[in-house]
Write a protein that holds these residues in place. Structure first.
Motif, PDB file in Angstrom:
ATOM      1  N   VAL A  62       5.139  10.411   6.674  1.00 53.35           N
ATOM      2  CA  VAL A  62       4.791   8.984   6.689  1.00 53.35           C
ATOM      3  C   VAL A  62       4.906   8.509   8.129  1.00 53.35           C
ATOM      4  O   VAL A  62       5.964   8.656   8.748  1.00 53.35           O
ATOM      5  CB  VAL A  62       5.715   8.170   5.764  1.00 53.35           C
ATOM      6  CG1 VAL A  62       5.382   6.682   5.835  1.00 53.35           C
ATOM      7  CG2 VAL A  62       5.584   8.656   4.336  1.00 53.35           C
ATOM      8  N   HIS A  99      -7.841  -0.652  -0.427  1.00 52.92           N
ATOM      9  CA  HIS A  99      -6.800   0.195   0.165  1.00 52.92           C
ATOM     10  C   HIS A  99      -7.289   0.699   1.524  1.00 52.92           C
ATOM     11  O   HIS A  99      -8.337   1.343   1.612  1.00 52.92           O
ATOM     12  CB  HIS A  99      -6.507   1.377  -0.772  1.00 52.92           C
ATOM     13  CG  HIS A  99      -5.304   2.162  -0.390  1.00 52.92           C
ATOM     14  ND1 HIS A  99      -4.112   2.072  -1.063  1.00 52.92           N
ATOM     15  CD2 HIS A  99      -5.086   3.025   0.613  1.00 52.92           C
ATOM     16  CE1 HIS A  99      -3.229   2.871  -0.499  1.00 52.92           C
ATOM     17  NE2 HIS A  99      -3.799   3.452   0.546  1.00 52.92           N
ATOM     18  N   LYS A 152       1.314   4.682   6.909  1.00 53.24           N
ATOM     19  CA  LYS A 152       0.511   5.519   6.008  1.00 53.24           C
ATOM     20  C   LYS A 152       1.069   6.930   5.967  1.00 53.24           C
ATOM     21  O   LYS A 152       1.847   7.340   6.826  1.00 53.24           O
ATOM     22  CB  LYS A 152      -0.951   5.579   6.498  1.00 53.24           C
ATOM     23  CG  LYS A 152      -1.654   4.244   6.555  1.00 53.24           C
ATOM     24  CD  LYS A 152      -2.015   3.727   5.181  1.00 53.24           C
ATOM     25  CE  LYS A 152      -2.533   2.301   5.269  1.00 53.24           C
ATOM     26  NZ  LYS A 152      -2.666   1.685   3.950  1.00 53.24           N
ATOM     27  N   SER A 189       0.811  -1.219   0.000  1.00 51.12           N
ATOM     28  CA  SER A 189       0.000   0.000   0.000  1.00 51.12           C
ATOM     29  C   SER A 189       0.845   1.272   0.000  1.00 51.12           C
ATOM     30  O   SER A 189       0.336   2.348  -0.281  1.00 51.12           O
ATOM     31  CB  SER A 189      -0.963   0.015   1.183  1.00 51.12           C
ATOM     32  OG  SER A 189      -0.294   0.336   2.374  1.00 51.12           O
ATOM     33  N   MET A 190       2.141   1.178   0.323  1.00 46.63           N
ATOM     34  CA  MET A 190       3.000   2.376   0.295  1.00 46.63           C
ATOM     35  C   MET A 190       3.953   2.358  -0.893  1.00 46.63           C
ATOM     36  O   MET A 190       4.899   3.143  -0.944  1.00 46.63           O
ATOM     37  CB  MET A 190       3.788   2.506   1.598  1.00 46.63           C
ATOM     38  CG  MET A 190       2.979   3.044   2.758  1.00 46.63           C
ATOM     39  SD  MET A 190       2.261   4.667   2.457  1.00 46.63           S
ATOM     40  CE  MET A 190       3.704   5.707   2.607  1.00 46.63           C
ATOM     41  N   LYS A 247      -7.515   3.044   4.334  1.00 47.14           N
ATOM     42  CA  LYS A 247      -7.274   4.487   4.538  1.00 47.14           C
ATOM     43  C   LYS A 247      -8.398   5.046   5.386  1.00 47.14           C
ATOM     44  O   LYS A 247      -9.417   4.391   5.589  1.00 47.14           O
ATOM     45  CB  LYS A 247      -7.225   5.207   3.185  1.00 47.14           C
ATOM     46  CG  LYS A 247      -8.582   5.211   2.515  1.00 47.14           C
ATOM     47  CD  LYS A 247      -8.486   5.198   1.050  1.00 47.14           C
ATOM     48  CE  LYS A 247      -9.767   4.649   0.440  1.00 47.14           C
ATOM     49  NZ  LYS A 247     -10.145   3.301   0.867  1.00 47.14           N
ATOM     50  N   GLY A 258      -2.319   5.495   1.814  1.00 48.27           N
ATOM     51  CA  GLY A 258      -1.059   4.976   1.285  1.00 48.27           C
ATOM     52  C   GLY A 258      -0.705   5.654  -0.019  1.00 48.27           C
ATOM     53  O   GLY A 258      -1.528   6.351  -0.622  1.00 48.27           O
ATOM     54  N   ASP A 259       0.516   5.461  -0.477  1.00 48.02           N
ATOM     55  CA  ASP A 259       0.963   6.088  -1.726  1.00 48.02           C
ATOM     56  C   ASP A 259       0.531   5.295  -2.960  1.00 48.02           C
ATOM     57  O   ASP A 259       0.523   5.830  -4.068  1.00 48.02           O
ATOM     58  CB  ASP A 259       2.499   6.203  -1.734  1.00 48.02           C
ATOM     59  CG  ASP A 259       2.980   7.242  -0.729  1.00 48.02           C
ATOM     60  OD1 ASP A 259       2.123   7.912  -0.112  1.00 48.02           O
ATOM     61  OD2 ASP A 259       4.206   7.377  -0.554  1.00 48.02           O
TER      62      ASP A 259
END
Lengths: 201, 165
Positions: free
Chosen positions: A104, A185, A124, A76-77, A187, A175-176
């Motif tokens: 982060v 994802h 995150k 996710s990053m 978040k 996440g990126d």
């Protein structure tokens, strides 16, 4: 030359004894340790043990309460933080100031017992600050209706989500890797107390 | 010297007495956290566990819940659902245990808080689950309510907590 108090005489005497080569040689000859002992525990074992104890204590305090070693699991990053990457979380990063947008951070799940550190955390990026609303349109994040510049997002996406309001003590995390489906994802927003620290590198 | 040795003996006896007291009458937090550890062991399935072992584990698992227990979960991929009563929990657990090759369950960062009446407690913990040979794992924050029923600490409610809202 002794002064009125006689202090200089005393210190000179002590220095003489200490640096007198004859005295030193005699002592060293009689108590010279075995070379293996010197290699393993040094010439002064007590001092070596004290050094080891201080080093161990420093390591325990540092890596338990200041820098938490972590291993990133998941995608996710990506591409900023790859799967299986080793890093550290700086727990003192927000000692003097509050978390900033773009940081982060590690977010804890349940609150660990006292004097214990979390076993698992989420890694995150903070994109929304307290009191802001965060929305996604056409794959871009909007903060209070304004487009957020995110140079760390490398993959295009099609995320669509209506505005979510952060509370007065809440941050919005994402996440990126926005190429993941929106539903997959993890978040959202969480309270400040859940932030364990900032990632070191 | 005599007094010193007597004092040391007295301190040792005092320590032993305290330890015995904690063993014989453990505080509720410890008991509840112990139940969580037992639950993790029961919910863990090894690849070699046969059908009988798995069925026994389901029965054992059910014994951790009260008759009117509720499991309420909202997990990505599984959606939101609620299970009520031992029978429904048994049905789902039996199906789940039969279909996985292996299952590893661990509860981490668990803290227990006993209520004003010492008959109820709430545990907050993080569950880490990995199934089969899959190296991937799932992590879920949980809140579990316990009630002391007939001398046993039983789970009355187990619910997932959304870490990020």
């Amino acid at each position: 030359m002794p002064d009125a108090t006689g202090k200089i005489v005393c210190s000179q005497l002590w220095a003489e004894l200490r640096f007198n080569p004859v005295v030193q040689d005699t002592n060293a000859f009689s108590t010279r340790p075995h070379w293996l002992q010197v290699v393993l525990i040094g010439r002064r074992p007590v001092a070596t043990l004290a050094r080891i104890a201080v080093l161990v204590a420093l390591c325990v305090v540092t890596f338990k309460f200041v820098l938490l070693p972590i291993r990133v699991e998941g995608i996710s990053m990506e591409p900023t933080y790859h799967d299986r990457r080793i890093d550290c979380i700086n727990r003192l990063a927000y000692w003097r100031h509050e978390p900033q947008r773009g940081d982060v951070v590690a977010i804890r799940f349940s609150d660990p017992p006292p004097f214990s550190t979390p076993h698992a955390m989420l890694l995150k990026r903070i994109i929304g600050l307290p009191g802001e609303s965060v929305a996604f349109h056409g794959g871009h994040a909007y903060i209070n209706g304004q487009l957020l510049d995110e140079p760390y997002v490398k993959n295009p996406c099609d995320w669509e989500h209506p505005p979510v309001q952060c509370g007065p003590d809440e941050y919005y995390f994402a996440g990126d890797n926005r190429s993941m489906p929106f539903e997959d994802h993890y978040k959202g927003h969480a309270k400040r107390e859940r932030i364990v620290g900032k990632v070191l590198l | 010297m005599k007094i010193a040795s007597r004092l040391v003996l007295l301190a040792a006896l005092g320590g032993l007495g305290f330890w015995l007291w904690t063993v014989l009458f453990p505080n509720p937090e410890k008991v509840v956290l112990g139940r969580i550890s037992q639950l993790a062991a029961v919910a863990t399935i090894r690849p070699g566990d046969g059908a009988i072992t798995r069925a026994a584990k389901v029965s054992k698992l059910i014994s951790f819940f009260s008759a009117d227990a509720v499991i309420s979960y909202d997990v990505a991929g599984l959606g939101a659902r609620s299970l009520s009563g031992r029978d429904e929990i048994r049905e789902i657990a039996a199906g789940g245990f039969a279909n996985v090759k292996s299952l590893a369950v661990r509860f981490q960062d668990a803290t227990a808080r006993v209520g004003a009446d010492p008959q109820s407690a709430t545990v907050a913990c993080t569950m880490r689950v990995s199934a089969g040979d899959d190296k991937d794992f799932g992590i879920q924050e949980l809140r579990i309510q316990f009630q002391k029923i007939d001398g046993d600490w039983l789970m009355t409610r187990l619910e997932t907590v959304k870490t990020l809202q």
